[in-house]
Design an enzyme around this catalytic site. Structure first.
Site, short mmCIF file in Angstrom:
data_model
loop_
_atom_site.label_atom_id
_atom_site.label_comp_id
_atom_site.label_asym_id
_atom_site.label_seq_id
_atom_site.Cartn_x
_atom_site.Cartn_y
_atom_site.Cartn_z
N LYS A 19 0.86 -1.19 0.00
CA LYS A 19 0.00 0.00 0.00
C LYS A 19 0.89 1.23 0.00
CE LYS A 19 -3.87 1.86 2.77
NZ LYS A 19 -4.63 1.64 4.04
N SER A 77 -9.43 1.74 3.02
CA SER A 77 -8.56 2.43 2.10
C SER A 77 -7.53 1.53 1.40
CB SER A 77 -7.82 3.53 2.83
OG SER A 77 -6.99 2.98 3.84
N SER A 99 -9.65 -0.50 7.31
CA SER A 99 -9.07 -0.33 5.98
C SER A 99 -8.36 -1.54 5.40
CB SER A 99 -8.09 0.85 5.98
OG SER A 99 -8.80 2.07 5.90
#
Lengths: 106, 533
Positions: free
Chosen positions: B95, B171, B195
């Site tokens: 990420k 996210s 997330s």
């Protein structure tokens, strides 16, 4: 008694304190969302808490590392970090005037 | 059938045994990215044609050269007779909120579009040391602020591999999509309110949020410093366990990382669920949702398939010998989002003050009069709507005049949320749970653009997950079926502090028992498209 809604005036003050600038459309959208979010947290004020309920800064008791020794651990290549600056002179960061005359403390 | 269908566990096993070349693994995964991902997220994207609309767009940056170097190092180690590590040759995506040397770390924000730090996050360094190949940085909501990954400044945003008209969740949406679309078998995500778990559920993969402090936050760009947890995303439970094994452990560079010993997660997997107590709570079969004008809370049903999935999972576990404990009260679960709206915003605002266009990142090109204007214009241009909103909300609710009413109150309600879990897991209490089973999300993946502008509804996508972040406890989301639209359904197991081993064990038992379920034979749309070619 707290105001229920963030007025335009309060909002503009917040924006200034946050070191932001918003155009008209952003302002209206963000102020609307902010007020919706504050409505969503209104529930918190209605929760009755016993006096002995303590605040939790973390969910879990911190079981962290013991503090490490206060020893200097130099980063091998500080210039690689300084090189990230948008503008610099030698090893100094370059910024515009700190404050215009007559605007101190803004 | 090539190595992109293999588990991380199997790739590492074959690479370590000399049966499979890490370079072959790498090239096949790069080819998969080329086939399904489309153009990477970027600040000024070109117009999208119909073909690009159907791509996954998981990545902001593919780091093929870095991964090739790492693959060469694995080959050299094997040639010397050394063990290249438990993740030897396993492609991993990261990420784009973790600093990785030799990559740009954007956080999905214009303000960090050029941020190339000369060091690597501890979690990523551990993956590299274990032999993983870092294939790239995945897209995310800007600064992780969202639950759909649509708010990234780098567009196109990721699309759900099961149906590209739907969001990935967020996210860690790029990470979940990359794993679901077989671009990398593992991805490193972060979970502040859900997330990791929410996008895992939306994309039909496994996502684990560890106990706070179990994984180091060093080198992670902070959102909510008391809530953030790096954790694994994978296509199956044993791969998640394998990855957690590498990530977990104390780090001298993160004073909140825990010194608790790390158990052997893989060894615990096959112990089964006989005799374990799995709870179900009526407080997790609906959500309490506010009227955004009046603040009045109403009860809303969740998608019925979510409750159905929980019942089915409970039945499977019961058939394996687990004891299902019904009616576990979690009365403070409903306060999770209001509390999060306050605590996470205060922490986010605090963490965002450092971005000012002076020391790194974006600086406005407009002429400015003084330093204060430089800050304002840089931040106005560099931040998108979501960071701006979090700064304003965080400053408002922590301002001296309002703090007692909002922030201090939220911190005390956080104690109540924690107390619900403590009572449920208390070995001498009335429930004595080993895990609490809930839906991961109130709905399956929603359509793109459907929720983006409604920041309250977006936040409520985390209603089922956020309790673990407040309480600091671990939780895992695993796939548990498909809804009538063919979109994945996730269920979640919460565990007690540092009992990742137990929730992995329960999740694994369910996964093994349902290997033949018809829904497990379905493949995401993005993969069907590549098979045709």
């Amino acid at each position: 008694m707290l105001p229920e809604k963030i007025t335009r005036e309060m909002f503009d003050k917040l924006v200034s304190l946050a070191a932001l600038e918003l155009d008209e459309e952003e302002s209206e959208y963000l102020r609307t969302e902010l007020n919706h979010q504050l409505a969503a947290v209104k529930e918190l004020s209605e929760i009755q808490l016993d006096e002995d309920v303590q605040p939790s800064l973390h969910g879990i008791e911190c079981q962290g590392n013991p503090p490490r020794k206060d020893e200097w651990q130099p980063f091998p290549d500080p210039d690689a970090i300084l090189a990230l600056a948008p503008e610099r002179e030698g090893r100094y960061f370059v910024v515009p005037e700190i404050a215009q005359p007559g605007q101190e403390g803004q | 059938m090539n190595t992109t269908s293999l588990s991380a566990f199997e790739i590492a096993r074959r690479v370590r045994a000399g049966e499979l070349s890490p370079m072959q693994v790498l090239e096949e995964h790069l080819a998969q990215i080329a086939a399904v991902d489309g153009i990477p997220g970027q600040l000024d994207p070109p117009a999208m044609d119909a073909r690009e609309e159907q791509k996954v767009h998981a990545f902001i940056q593919v780091t093929a050269d870095l991964a090739r170097k790492q693959a060469e190092q694995i080959q050299a180690k094997l040639a010397r007779g050394e063990d290249p590590g438990p993740l030897a040759g396993v492609p991993v995506s990261i990420k784009d909120i973790f600093c990785v040397q030799c990559t740009t770390t954007t956080a999905g924000s214009r303000i960090l579009y050029n941020f190339r730090l000369p060091y690597t996050a501890t979690t990523v360094a551990r993956l590299e040391q274990a032999g993983a190949l870092i294939l790239g940085k995945t897209n995310l909501d800007e600064f992780t602020y969202g639950s759909s990954s649509e708010s990234s400044a780098f567009q196109p945003h990721p699309n759900n591999p099961w149906n590209t008209q739907h969001v990935t969740g967020g996210s860690s949406g790029g990470s979940a999509a990359a794993v679901a679309a077989h671009e990398t078998p593992l991805s490193l995500g972060t979970d502040t309110g859900g997330s990791i778990r929410q996008p895992a559920a939306f994309c039909g993969v496994v996502g684990l949020k560890p106990t706070y402090g179990r994984t180091s936050r060093y080198g992670l760009i902070a959102f909510g410093s008391s809530l953030d947890c790096p954790g694994p995303m994978a296509r199956n439970v044993s791969d998640a366990a394998l990855m957690l094994q590498v990530l977990a452990g104390a780090d001298p560079k993160d004073s909140t990382s825990s010194i608790q010993p790390v158990p052997d997660y893989l060894a615990a997997l096959a112990e089964g669920v006989r005799g374990l107590r799995i709870g179900i709570s009526p407080d997790y079969d609906h959500i309490a949702y506010p009227d955004t004008e009046t603040g009045e809370m109403g009860i809303q049903a969740i998608q019925p398939e979510m409750n159905q999935a929980v019942r089915e999972v409970a039945q499977v576990l019961a058939s394996l010998g687990a004891e299902i404990v019904e009616n576990v009260p979690m009365p403070n679960a409903r306060h999770g989002i209001p509390t999060y709206f306050v605590i996470s915003r205060v922490e986010a605002a605090s963490n965002l003050h450092r971005f000012d266009g002076v020391k790194y990142g974006y600086r406005t090109q407009k002429p400015v009069q003084d330093l204060s204007e430089l800050y304002r214009v840089t931040r106005a241009e560099g931040f998108g709507l979501q960071p701006k909103l979090r700064i304003l909300m965080g400053m408002y609710v922590s301002a001296a005049a309002h703090s007692a009413h909002y922030y201090q109150k939220a911190l005390r309600v956080r104690s109540l949320i924690r107390a619900d879990f403590e009572r449920a897991f208390d070995p001498t209490g009335p429930y004595r749970l080993d895990a609490l089973l809930t839906p991961t999300t109130p709905t399956t993946a929603f359509r793109r653009k459907e929720v983006l502008r409604d920041t309250v509804l977006m936040q409520y996508s985390d209603q089922m997950t956020v309790g673990a972040n407040h309480a600091g406890i671990p939780a895992i989301s695993i796939p548990a079926g498909l809804d009538p639209q063919g979109l994945p359904i996730g269920v979640q197991f919460f565990g007690n502090d540092f009992r990742e081993d137990l929730i992995l064990q329960v999740a694994y038992a369910y996964e093994q028992a349902t290997q033949q379920a018809p829904w497990r034979q379905e493949v995401p749309q993005a993969l069907r498209a590549t098979e045709v070619k």
